[in-house]
Structures are given as structure tokens and as C-alpha cells.
Design a protein around this motif. Structure first.
Motif, PDB file in Angstrom:
ATOM      1  N   GLU A   4       0.837  -1.198   0.000  1.00  0.00           N
ATOM      2  CA  GLU A   4       0.000   0.000   0.000  1.00  0.00           C
ATOM      3  C   GLU A   4       0.883   1.263   0.000  1.00  0.00           C
ATOM      4  N   TYR A   5       1.947   1.219   0.785  1.00  0.00           N
ATOM      5  CA  TYR A   5       2.867   2.364   0.841  1.00  0.00           C
ATOM      6  C   TYR A   5       3.501   2.603  -0.530  1.00  0.00           C
ATOM      7  N   VAL A   6       3.885   1.513  -1.197  1.00  0.00           N
ATOM      8  CA  VAL A   6       4.445   1.625  -2.546  1.00  0.00           C
ATOM      9  C   VAL A   6       3.422   2.256  -3.491  1.00  0.00           C
ATOM     10  N   ALA A   7       2.187   1.741  -3.467  1.00  0.00           N
ATOM     11  CA  ALA A   7       1.143   2.238  -4.366  1.00  0.00           C
ATOM     12  C   ALA A   7       0.877   3.729  -4.155  1.00  0.00           C
ATOM     13  N   LYS A   8       0.897   4.178  -2.903  1.00  0.00           N
ATOM     14  CA  LYS A   8       0.579   5.571  -2.597  1.00  0.00           C
ATOM     15  C   LYS A   8       1.725   6.528  -2.912  1.00  0.00           C
ATOM     16  N   ASN A   9       2.947   6.030  -2.887  1.00  0.00           N
ATOM     17  CA  ASN A   9       4.100   6.924  -3.016  1.00  0.00           C
ATOM     18  C   ASN A   9       4.884   6.767  -4.312  1.00  0.00           C
ATOM     19  N   HIS A  10       4.498   5.804  -5.137  1.00  0.00           N
ATOM     20  CA  HIS A  10       5.172   5.609  -6.419  1.00  0.00           C
ATOM     21  C   HIS A  10       4.756   6.697  -7.401  1.00  0.00           C
ATOM     22  N   LYS A  11       5.708   7.173  -8.166  1.00  0.00           N
ATOM     23  CA  LYS A  11       5.432   8.200  -9.171  1.00  0.00           C
ATOM     24  C   LYS A  11       5.512   7.587 -10.574  1.00  0.00           C
ATOM     25  N   GLY A  12       4.468   7.834 -11.374  1.00  0.00           N
ATOM     26  CA  GLY A  12       4.537   7.405 -12.765  1.00  0.00           C
ATOM     27  C   GLY A  12       3.976   6.033 -13.048  1.00  0.00           C
ATOM     28  N   GLY A  13       2.665   5.932 -13.207  1.00  0.00           N
ATOM     29  CA  GLY A  13       2.041   4.667 -13.592  1.00  0.00           C
ATOM     30  C   GLY A  13       1.958   3.674 -12.453  1.00  0.00           C
ATOM     31  N   LYS A  14       1.685   2.424 -12.818  1.00  0.00           N
ATOM     32  CA  LYS A  14       1.518   1.359 -11.816  1.00  0.00           C
ATOM     33  C   LYS A  14       2.882   0.807 -11.406  1.00  0.00           C
ATOM     34  N   ALA A  15       3.130   0.707 -10.103  1.00  0.00           N
ATOM     35  CA  ALA A  15       4.407   0.217  -9.593  1.00  0.00           C
ATOM     36  C   ALA A  15       4.567  -1.271  -9.869  1.00  0.00           C
ATOM     37  N   LYS A  16       5.760  -1.662 -10.369  1.00  0.00           N
ATOM     38  CA  LYS A  16       6.070  -3.070 -10.601  1.00  0.00           C
ATOM     39  C   LYS A  16       6.816  -3.607  -9.383  1.00  0.00           C
ATOM     40  N   VAL A  17       6.244  -4.667  -8.789  1.00  0.00           N
ATOM     41  CA  VAL A  17       6.725  -5.180  -7.507  1.00  0.00           C
ATOM     42  C   VAL A  17       7.060  -6.665  -7.616  1.00  0.00           C
ATOM     43  N   ALA A  18       8.131  -7.079  -6.932  1.00  0.00           N
ATOM     44  CA  ALA A  18       8.456  -8.495  -6.771  1.00  0.00           C
ATOM     45  C   ALA A  18       8.469  -8.818  -5.277  1.00  0.00           C
ATOM     46  N   LEU A  19       8.108 -10.045  -4.940  1.00  0.00           N
ATOM     47  CA  LEU A  19       8.195 -10.521  -3.557  1.00  0.00           C
ATOM     48  C   LEU A  19       9.388 -11.466  -3.448  1.00  0.00           C
ATOM     49  N   PHE A  20      10.155 -11.327  -2.380  1.00  0.00           N
ATOM     50  CA  PHE A  20      11.328 -12.154  -2.104  1.00  0.00           C
ATOM     51  C   PHE A  20      11.038 -12.880  -0.797  1.00  0.00           C
ATOM     52  N   VAL A  21      10.734 -14.189  -0.861  1.00  0.00           N
ATOM     53  CA  VAL A  21      10.198 -14.873   0.323  1.00  0.00           C
ATOM     54  C   VAL A  21      10.991 -16.124   0.686  1.00  0.00           C
TER      55      VAL A  21
END
Length: 407
Positions: free
Chosen positions: A154-171
Motif C-alpha cells: 500500500e505504501y508503494v502504491a501511494k508513493n510511487h510516481k509514474g504509472g503502476k508500480a512493478k513489484v516483486a516478492l522475495f520470500v
């Protein structure tokens, strides 16, 4: 002869009463048990956790928080082995414990049915949301790993600039690591504005070059981790060496790294050095690099019992204190209500920690609240980031919006 037999029987009854009522030095002794990895895998977390629990119970007894009554908590090392954990738990039951403090995700899931059968309240060090499925007696100390990863997303989505943020999970390649993945996916389906590009289950690789380059080729800008510190430290050091780490949140063409409770803290900085700069992390605990009255109390406790700086400043030391605080408070409330301190009444006291009766320990970023329908304690999560070599708070503590939507 009859008189002699009566005296013998009376003596046996007196001895039995002494053991079953746990009368000691004018007060009662309430027995608890803890099993965790003091050595072996994840001992970097388990060792300070055990110290925090031990120190707080010593403090309770020495300062007479429970009057003349005391808490006897036996702490045993299980080296992260579920079979050893189970054996420890069974021996604790034979010893008459009234509450149990567990550790790993695997053993918490593996002993879930045992906890139900014994009807004993359990506070684990695992914050896996799945611990609560089909369970009445497991109480998570803080918001789940799922809440933690979703709130970071959610923090990424709210603070990312420029389109939809591309995210990877490292688990982590276990239930501990995999557990939150499906909840992040559900949040995305529910409208969370990120693109989940890849889920990486890390191995024991000492070089993440190929993985990082692959993520860069997919234009991933954010990696959110759900594992422990050492693989994260390796990854962010590799990223720094390759010149891929963002110097500020969301820097274009670079990677911003984030992680849940067991990925961060001072141990990460010690392992990763300057590569930890701008790492974002969330937990439900206060940390000593953010000065205040609450963390001053944590440091004072560590000093009182001669702990070194590493333990004193560990968020895992705080986590160990916190479960001891909650257990002590449940016992204190049972005594104040004139109830016998037993498994059933401590379970009742925990379920009553809500509303005006919420409990606020000095170790956490929000109050502990439990009920029969809500067994996740601290709902508020604090986001921190490494700035100038130390973790600093980012804004105020938050509660995940999307976890409410997908539950």
C-alpha cells in the motif's frame, strides 16, 4: 494403627496440596513455558527474544508486580525443530503450565490441534495469519505477516510516481515465507494499484546477481521481502555492488527494497552495512533508534540485567519482552477479578483485552486488543527506513486498508 495411617494420609495430602497450588515463599507460583530457537536456524532472532522474556519475568518477580505471587517461565532451546518443540510443550503441560509461549511458524501450525485439545492460550513469535485459521487459542502478538506485506505494498502504491508500480516478492521457502503471498495477490485483485511481477523463493545462494538482473529486465522497481535478515543482507549488498539500489524511494531505473518484521532491525544494518541505506521495513514494535519514553524503558530493563548493546537494541528483545508483558497482564487481571489463575481464566482475560480494556505495553506501536473474534494483538504497524545508518520512523503507525477488504 488407624491414627498412624490418618497422619500418613494427611501428610501426603499436605504435600500434594503444596505442589498443586504452587505455594512458594508466601505466594503462588504461576508456571509458563517457552520453546524457541536459542541456537541453530533463526537464533539471531530467537536468542534476544528469549532474553527479553526472561528479563521481564525477572523484573515482574523482583518488583512484586503480582504482589507475593511470582511467575516461573521455563525457557528451552528447540533449535527450530518441531519435534523438539512438541516434546518441550508436552513436558511443560506435565509441569502444570497455565499459558504457553511458542516460536516458529512450523511448530505453531504443527501443534495447533494440541493447543485446542489442551485449551491453553498460546502467544507465538510467528505472525503467520494462517496460525489463526481453525484455531481458538493462538493469539498473535502483532499484526500478521500478511498485514505487514500488504501495508508495504500500500505504501508503494501511494508513493510511487509514474504509472503502476512493478513489484516483486522475495520470500523464504517455507510456510513462514509463502503465507502472505496469497493475501498480497488478493489485495491486488481487490484494487491495490501495483503490478505483482514475480514471487522469488530464495535458496541458499550467496550471489543474487542473476535474479536482480532478471528483475531489472522486467522493470521491477520494488522488492518486498518476507524472510530473515541474512538473505536480505546478501541481496541488498549484491544490489549495491551492481549499482541497482535506489538512493531515494522509488528512484526510476533502480530498486527500492522493503521488508517485514524478521527482515529488518539493527541486525540487518550490522550484516549489510551501507547497503542497508534507504531500506524500508515494518513491524509492530518500537525500536531504540527512535528515542522516547517507551524505548528508554526497554534499554533500562536490558541494563538492569546486564545485557549487551546488541541484545538491548534488538527489536526481537522487545518482542520477547512484549509476550511476557501480555502474559503478566493477563495474570494480573485474573487476580484483580478474584479469579483463579488457570488456563481457562487466562484465556478469558486475553479475550477481554479490547475497547476500554485494551492493553498498552511500552514495547509496541499500538495497543494490544483481543476478543473471541479477533486474536491479532497490535493492529498498528510502523514503517521505518534506514537513514544515515539507523532506522528512523516514516510517518505515523498505520493499519492496513486492504486487509480489511480481503478478510
Amino acid at each position: 494403627m488407624k491414627s498412624k495411617n490418618f497422619l500418613t494420609a494427611l501428610l501426603i495430602l499436605v504435600v500434594m496440596f503444596a505442589f498443586t497450588s504452587s505455594v512458594y515463599a508466601g505466594g503462588k507460583v504461576y508456571k509458563l513455558g517457552m520453546s524457541l530457537a536459542i541456537t541453530g536456524p533463526t537464533s539471531d532472532a530467537g536468542n534476544p527474544y528469549a532474553k527479553g522474556t526472561e528479563d521481564y519475568f525477572k523484573f515482574v518477580n523482583e518488583t512484586k508486580i503480582l504482589g507475593d505471587d511470582t511467575i516461573e517461565c521455563t525457557i528451552r532451546d528447540d533449535q527450530y525443530k518441531t519435534d523438539v518443540t512438541k516434546r518441550n510443550f508436552e513436558e511443560y503441560l506435565d509441569d502444570g503450565i497455565v499459558m504457553y509461549l511458542n516460536y516458529s511458524t512450523g511448530s505453531t501450525l504443527g501443534l495447533k490441534r494440541d493447543f485446542e485439545e489442551e485449551q491453553i492460550a498460546v502467544l507465538p513469535a510467528s505472525y503467520h495469519a494462517g496460525n489463526l485459521d481453525d484455531s481458538n487459542y493462538i493469539f498473535l502478538p502483532i499484526a500478521s505477516y500478511s498485514d505487514q506485506l500488504v501495508i508495504l505494498a500500500e505504501y508503494v502504491a501511494k508513493n510511487h510516481k509514474g504509472g503502476k508500480a512493478k513489484v516483486a516478492l522475495f520470500v523464504h521457502p517455507s510456510a513462514f515465507g509463502r503465507g502472505p503471498v496469497s493475501d498480497v495477490e488478493k489485495a491486488v485483485v481487490a484494487g491495490l494499484n501495483i503490478e505483482l511481477v514475480e514471487v522469488v523463493e530464495h535458496g541458499k545462494d550467496l550471489d543474487n546477481t542473476a535474479m536482480l538482473k532478471r528483475l531489472m529486465s522486467k522493470k521491477v522497481q520494488y522488492v518486498i521481502s518476507q524472510t530473515v535478515q541474512s538473505p536480505v543482507a546478501t541481496m541488498i549488498k549484491d544490489s549495491q555492488r551492481l549499482g541497482l539500489t535506489a538512493s531515494s524511494f522509488g528512484e526510476a531505473g533502480k530498486i527500492t527494497f522493503l521488508g517485514a518484521h524478521y527482515t529488518g532491525g539493527n541486525d540487518l544494518i550490522a550484516l549489510a552495512g551501507t547497503a542497508a541505506e534507504n531500506y524500508f521495513w515494518t513491524t509492530g514494535f518500537n525500536i531504540t533508534s527512535v528515542p522516547g519514553e517507551k524505548t528508554t524503558k526497554q534499554l533500562a530493563l536490558a541494563k538492569l540485567f546486564g545485557r549487551d548493546e546488541k541484545a538491548a537494541n534488538s527489536h526481537n528483545y522487545a518482542a520477547g519482552i512484549m509476550v511476557a508483558q501480555v502474559a503478566t497482564e493477563a495474570i494480573r487481571r485474573a487476580k484483580a477479578a478474584g479469579l483463579e489463575v488457570n488456563k481457562a481464566n487466562l484465556y478469558k482475560m486475553l479475550n477481554g483485552m479490547n475497547g476500554a480494556n485494551a492493553y498498552s505495553p511500552y514495547t509496541t506501536s499500538g495497543p494490544v486488543t483481543y476478543s473471541k473474534t479477533d486474536r491479532m494483538g497490535v493492529d498498528l504497524l510502523q514503517i521505518y527506513s534506514v537513514q544515515g545508518g539507523v532506522f528512523k520512523a516514516v510517518g505515523e503507525a498505520l493499519e492496513s486498508e486492504y486487509m480489511k477488504k480481503i478478510k
